[in-house]
Write a protein that holds these residues in place. Structure first.
Motif, PDB file in Angstrom:
ATOM      1  N   GLU A   1      -7.077   5.478  -8.365  1.00 54.17           N
ATOM      2  CA  GLU A   1      -5.668   5.374  -8.006  1.00 54.17           C
ATOM      3  C   GLU A   1      -5.299   6.166  -6.755  1.00 54.17           C
TER       4      GLU A   1
ATOM      5  N   GLN B   1       0.082   5.199   1.138  1.00 53.93           N
ATOM      6  CA  GLN B   1       0.697   3.928   0.764  1.00 53.93           C
ATOM      7  C   GLN B   1      -0.380   2.974   0.282  1.00 53.93           C
TER       8      GLN B   1
ATOM      9  N   LYS C   1       2.986  -1.064  -2.632  1.00 55.35           N
ATOM     10  CA  LYS C   1       3.745   0.088  -3.138  1.00 55.35           C
ATOM     11  C   LYS C   1       4.454   0.806  -1.997  1.00 55.35           C
ATOM     12  N   GLU C   2       5.429   1.627  -2.377  1.00 57.74           N
ATOM     13  CA  GLU C   2       6.139   2.440  -1.402  1.00 57.74           C
ATOM     14  C   GLU C   2       5.244   3.568  -0.896  1.00 57.74           C
ATOM     15  N   ARG C   3       5.533   4.012   0.310  1.00 60.21           N
ATOM     16  CA  ARG C   3       4.823   5.177   0.833  1.00 60.21           C
ATOM     17  C   ARG C   3       5.285   6.399   0.042  1.00 60.21           C
ATOM     18  N   GLU C   4       4.324   7.200  -0.419  1.00 59.75           N
ATOM     19  CA  GLU C   4       4.677   8.335  -1.269  1.00 59.75           C
ATOM     20  C   GLU C   4       4.134   9.643  -0.719  1.00 59.75           C
TER      21      GLU C   4
END
Length: 123
Positions: A88, A38, A42-45
């Motif tokens: 990133e 995360q 941002k959303e946890r991915e």
């Protein structure tokens, strides 16, 4: 199931880190285990997952060829080797155990979560 993630840190772009997820249970877990991340705002991915016996793995497209997930059932640990890190990739990384034995990418199937470990990649 109690999970503890470790191994995060600061690394330059192109460098490597190895994250570890330890299961405090004395017996080997029969759960699939996944890594999620995360980034701020941002959303946890989903990042990667491995089945209960290590026979099946799954990766999100952005890390394929750079990250490798593995597990040592004797030591009750799951590792995430991260090579060629990019800016990133910076995020808090979490390991989690699934309610299933498979290498699932569905966050809803993960019930047990460890605390996160920070990975920071400088450009």
């Amino acid at each position: 199931v109690q999970l503890q993630a470790s191994g995060g840190g600061l690394v330059q772009a192109g460098g490597s880190l190895r994250l570890s997820c330890a299961n405090s249970r004395r017996t080997a877990s029969n759960n699939g285990v996944g890594w999620f991340r995360q980034a701020p705002g941002k959303e946890r991915e989903f990042v990667a997952a491995i089945s209960w016996n290590g026979g099946t793995t799954s990766y999100t497209d952005s890390v394929k060829g750079r990250f490798t997930i593995s597990r040592d059932r004797a030591k009750n640990t799951v590792s995430l080797q991260m090579n060629n890190l990019k800016f990133e990739d910076t995020a808090v990384y979490y390991c989690a155990a699934s309610i299933r034995s498979t290498a699932t990418s569905d966050r809803r199937e993960y019930r047990y979560w460890g605390q996160g470990t920070q990975v920071t990649v400088s450009s």
